[in-house]
Design an enzyme around this catalytic site. Sequence first.
Site, short mmCIF file in Angstrom:
data_model
loop_
_atom_site.label_atom_id
_atom_site.label_comp_id
_atom_site.label_asym_id
_atom_site.label_seq_id
_atom_site.Cartn_x
_atom_site.Cartn_y
_atom_site.Cartn_z
N SER A 144 67.30 59.56 12.39
CA SER A 144 66.42 59.60 13.56
C SER A 144 65.13 58.88 13.19
O SER A 144 64.44 59.29 12.26
CB SER A 144 66.14 61.06 13.92
OG SER A 144 65.20 61.15 14.97
N LYS A 170 69.25 56.31 15.48
CA LYS A 170 68.71 56.89 16.73
C LYS A 170 67.23 56.55 16.75
O LYS A 170 66.52 56.79 15.77
CB LYS A 170 68.94 58.39 16.71
CG LYS A 170 67.98 59.24 17.55
CD LYS A 170 68.47 60.68 17.63
CE LYS A 170 67.32 61.67 17.62
NZ LYS A 170 67.82 63.08 17.63
N LYS A 172 63.54 57.07 18.77
CA LYS A 172 62.81 57.90 19.73
C LYS A 172 62.20 56.98 20.77
O LYS A 172 61.68 55.91 20.45
CB LYS A 172 61.71 58.67 19.01
CG LYS A 172 62.24 59.70 18.00
CD LYS A 172 62.89 60.88 18.71
CE LYS A 172 63.17 62.02 17.75
NZ LYS A 172 63.74 63.19 18.45
N ASP A 197 66.55 58.82 21.97
CA ASP A 197 66.19 60.22 22.24
C ASP A 197 64.83 60.27 22.90
O ASP A 197 63.83 59.84 22.32
CB ASP A 197 66.17 61.02 20.92
CG ASP A 197 65.95 62.52 21.12
OD1 ASP A 197 65.78 62.96 22.28
OD2 ASP A 197 65.96 63.25 20.11
N ASN A 199 63.38 63.17 24.19
CA ASN A 199 62.71 64.48 24.08
C ASN A 199 62.00 64.88 25.37
O ASN A 199 60.79 65.20 25.38
CB ASN A 199 61.74 64.50 22.90
CG ASN A 199 62.45 64.60 21.56
OD1 ASN A 199 62.42 63.66 20.77
ND2 ASN A 199 63.13 65.70 21.32
N GLU A 222 69.68 60.78 24.76
CA GLU A 222 69.51 62.20 24.47
C GLU A 222 68.32 62.75 25.25
O GLU A 222 67.23 62.19 25.20
CB GLU A 222 69.31 62.35 22.95
CG GLU A 222 69.18 63.76 22.45
CD GLU A 222 69.03 63.80 20.92
OE1 GLU A 222 69.26 62.76 20.25
OE2 GLU A 222 68.65 64.85 20.39
N ASP A 247 70.05 68.01 24.31
CA ASP A 247 69.56 68.66 23.09
C ASP A 247 68.80 69.91 23.54
O ASP A 247 69.37 71.01 23.62
CB ASP A 247 68.67 67.66 22.32
CG ASP A 247 67.94 68.26 21.13
OD1 ASP A 247 68.03 69.48 20.90
OD2 ASP A 247 67.24 67.52 20.40
N LYS A 271 72.34 72.06 17.46
CA LYS A 271 71.40 72.43 16.41
C LYS A 271 71.48 73.94 16.29
O LYS A 271 71.20 74.66 17.25
CB LYS A 271 69.96 72.09 16.81
CG LYS A 271 69.61 70.61 16.78
CD LYS A 271 68.14 70.42 17.14
CE LYS A 271 67.83 68.94 17.26
NZ LYS A 271 66.50 68.70 17.85
N GLY A 299 69.17 67.62 13.98
CA GLY A 299 68.36 68.06 12.85
C GLY A 299 66.98 68.47 13.30
O GLY A 299 66.53 68.14 14.40
O1 OSB Z 1 64.92 65.87 19.25
O2 OSB Z 1 66.35 65.69 17.73
C1 OSB Z 1 65.21 65.93 18.08
C2 OSB Z 1 63.04 66.48 15.01
C3 OSB Z 1 62.26 67.53 15.43
C4 OSB Z 1 62.41 68.03 16.70
C5 OSB Z 1 63.36 67.45 17.55
C6 OSB Z 1 64.15 66.41 17.12
C7 OSB Z 1 63.96 65.89 15.85
C8 OSB Z 1 64.67 64.74 15.32
C9 OSB Z 1 64.80 64.65 13.82
O3 OSB Z 1 65.08 63.84 16.00
C10 OSB Z 1 66.18 64.91 13.38
C11 OSB Z 1 66.27 65.10 11.89
O4 OSB Z 1 66.00 66.19 11.38
O5 OSB Z 1 66.67 64.15 11.23
MG MG Z 2 66.68 65.42 20.30
#
Ligand code: OSB
Ligand code: MG
Length: 377
Positions: A144, A170, A172, A197, A199, A222, A247, A271, A299
Amino acid sequence: MPIARAAASVALEAIELRVLHLPLVSPFTTSFGTETVREVIVVRARTVDGDGWGEIVTQQAPLYSSEYTQGAWDVAQRFLVPALLDAGTLAPEQVAGILEPFVGHRMVKAGLELAILDAALRAEGRPLGEYLGAVVDRVPSGVSVGIQRDPAALVEAVGGYLDAGYVRIKIKIKPGRDVADTAAVRDAFGAIPLQVDANSAYTLADGATLAELDRFDLLLIEQPLQEDDIVDHATLAARLRTPVCLDESIVSAKAAADALALGAASVINIKAGRVGGYLEAVRIHDLCREAGVPVWCGGMLETGIGRAANAALAALPGFTLPGDVSASDRFYARDIVTEPIRLEDGHVRVPTGHGLGVEIDPVALEDATVARAELRR
Ligand code: OSB
Ligand code: MG
């Protein structure tokens, strides 16, 4: 497949909690903020037959989820840990039921359950992967990548991870940092396995921008919309060619079943912290597999504790997409376990030792500890 054979009970003596501060090798920026230090809670379950370790994956602020470190620290000591200590002797499969009266706080429940599960499996001499139903001994590793200063810096960062061997990227995204960033990565690296992703940073009104991402042949997008936007995700999914993956919205097996029934997602990020534990994570895996829906392991910048557990989970047969199960050194120069998860030929190994299969480095743990509490029976 449901868990084939239950774990033995453990007699709990005490639960120790620690807040750790672990510096990140580089800042991690998402649509909701930038982190430079990972604040996380580590759990040690002390039993008559030895210790077990877990990790509460809350972050310092409630930006990804409503949970956050100080809230977790409080609810654990005020309610959840006392309930477990009152139970005294318990099997890992009973933890969720004992904690069920307390609404929410799934990340805290997950960390406590993992510590008890680890203690029970170590005492029995069983690896976590075997217990959960792992079918492979290593899993493909995705990474990520946070939002960078500009698209050129993103290309440089992605190039570094590809050179290291990561098999899926991936990135962000957020409004204003989506189409151009994705285009830059596609232009630089061609047909690599790529996903984005958001979020929760968009609304249905951004549908036209999100549809522009269709031309990049992404594996998935995502969580474009908010946690409770299940119907809007279904509406959006019908407008996009890119598969929608959830997610934040998937907080339980029930939420997963509902999202699938409504057509809100065609892929699910699992997760364990977000859903209340590794046992609930297996239930989501099972229902998605039954429905033919691909899943992958997400993660939360885990330490070596959660990273080992995630590798075990990702080895279940329904995890058909590479997860955010990267090497420890993607985030940390110094992990708190003696053998941090490493990248080997684009994969990470599923630990085979008893329980989590990793050992805590007591000096590294102590050095990272900023607060400690112990509750006894
Ligand atoms: O949205 O997947 C997510 C990290 C913290 C909170 C949310 C996310 C993430 C990551 C990191 O994308 C994933 C990782 O631990 O490698
Ligand atoms: Mg995510």
